[in-house]
Enzyme design. Sequence first.
Site, short mmCIF file in Angstrom:
data_model
loop_
_atom_site.label_atom_id
_atom_site.label_comp_id
_atom_site.label_asym_id
_atom_site.label_seq_id
_atom_site.Cartn_x
_atom_site.Cartn_y
_atom_site.Cartn_z
N ASN A 194 -2.59 19.75 -0.16
CA ASN A 194 -3.61 18.93 0.50
C ASN A 194 -3.35 18.81 2.00
O ASN A 194 -4.25 19.02 2.82
CB ASN A 194 -3.64 17.55 -0.18
N LYS B 14 0.85 -1.19 0.00
CA LYS B 14 0.00 0.00 0.00
C LYS B 14 0.88 1.24 0.00
O LYS B 14 1.82 1.33 0.80
CB LYS B 14 -0.87 0.01 1.28
N SER C 23 -7.24 5.71 3.94
CA SER C 23 -7.18 4.86 2.74
C SER C 23 -7.56 3.42 3.10
O SER C 23 -8.25 2.73 2.35
CB SER C 23 -5.77 4.86 2.15
N LYS D 156 5.51 2.29 -2.77
CA LYS D 156 5.44 3.67 -3.25
C LYS D 156 5.69 3.66 -4.74
O LYS D 156 6.37 2.76 -5.26
CB LYS D 156 6.52 4.52 -2.56
N LYS E 2 4.89 2.74 8.56
CA LYS E 2 3.69 3.51 8.92
C LYS E 2 2.49 2.58 9.12
O LYS E 2 1.77 2.69 10.10
CB LYS E 2 3.40 4.48 7.76
N THR F 226 -4.88 13.35 5.96
CA THR F 226 -3.49 13.52 6.43
C THR F 226 -3.37 14.79 7.26
O THR F 226 -2.72 14.80 8.31
CB THR F 226 -2.51 13.52 5.24
#
Length: 414
Positions: free
Chosen positions: A221, A71, A349, A107, A95, A190
């Site tokens: 964002n 992810k 997410s 990523k 994380k 976030t």
Amino acid sequence: MNATNGSTESTHAHYLSDACQQLGYGQEVYELLLSPARELHIQLPIRKDDGSIVLFNAYRVQHHNARGPYKGGLRYHASVDINEVRGLACLMSLKTALLELPLGGAKGGINCNPDSLNSRELERLTRCLVEKLHRNIGPTQDIPAPDVGTNEQIMAWILDEYTKIYGYNPAVVTGKPLVVGGSHGRKEATGRGACQVIANYAKHHNMPLEDCTVVIQGFGNVGRYAAFFLDALGAKVIAVSDSQGAIVNHDGLDVAAAIHHKDSVGTVSGTANCDIIDNASLLALPCDFLIPAALGGAINSANVDAIKAKVIVEAANAPVSWTANDILAQRNVPIIPDILASAGGVTVSYFEWVQNLQFVSWSLDQVRDALDQRLAQACRQVFELADEQQLQMRSAAYRIASERLKDAIFAAGI
Ligand code: NAD
């Protein structure tokens, strides 16, 4: 177990190495935790609207999936390269482990300047990426999400392209628009997460938020939602910046006006009732919480001596180089690390993925409550370990996450 410079890749290698030493793990476990499972380098040839052909380099690094499917975000930026993506993929595994999400880490990114492409060209580029990558992503395999330079629209194109091949399965990507299976509260997640982590920290240290001043670097964002939620909790946001400039008002900014100005003009610079300062001066402002929410390496050996904030909150990924981290540690400046302070996005997410797998939709209140609770639990674990063992918060967070990742890898079997 030593990393050699301050790049995103080696920053995490450095912290992981420290965590492994503290946990008594040998070199082989360190390498097992650090090394990605798979690295993909893909070339994307795109025909631009003017007829020219341009070749872009794209990367996807799948770091670990011992705790669940890979992810991690997709970044469209001119700085993207394999080293940066590799470091950020490792960070994602840590994380998701710290937040106890049943997910691994990955990523991806395309080396491009998205501002130089129009919407049709961006769409072709994104569809081309899925055409080349579809065998390696999927709801139980690897689930991309937005990051720097990507947004809900790009996630919708990914879903559509994937759907053409495999049929409708919205759980293949998160951060989608609501109308195609996105989650309430994902866009703000976030920034809200960074705010919640600060609120937990302030409570733990008896700092009334109404008495605290906040400075934020980056007003995309993450930065704008952090400003919005901190302002709503009563903190005084005194300065914000974007790539085109910085503004300050020591009595507290009108955050809504700064958001409106950014949306209408493209920058916060020029917002009414604020002084314009340069970006370097913003980082040097005295404040309770300094939130770097732009790109990696923002606080580094060249500017760390100027930092006057009482606490640094890493809302961006890897915004403090490890050289700067060590200097700040010697000065006893606490840093709330990225694997905690910027974990709100991947947490929501995860909620989006869960909703998609069950074909249900949660309300905004449900999402916010679930996010706040999960972050409060992670904060408690990190703060308690840091207090008990007299560790920096980063060391505590890395220890907790590394141990969980290692246990999962060994439970699955080598
Ligand atoms: P974004 O592209 O929406 O915004 C980035 C902002 O930083 C923009 O306002 C840009 O102008 C500003 N900026 C760039 N260079 C700057 C500079 N030198 N000085 C001041 N401002 C500068 O990106 P985002 O999604 O807000 O992500 C920001 C950071 O947070 C990144 O490190 C990203 O990896 C991390 N992050 C994002 C998410 C997410 O859900 N979007 C999740 C976790 C971590």
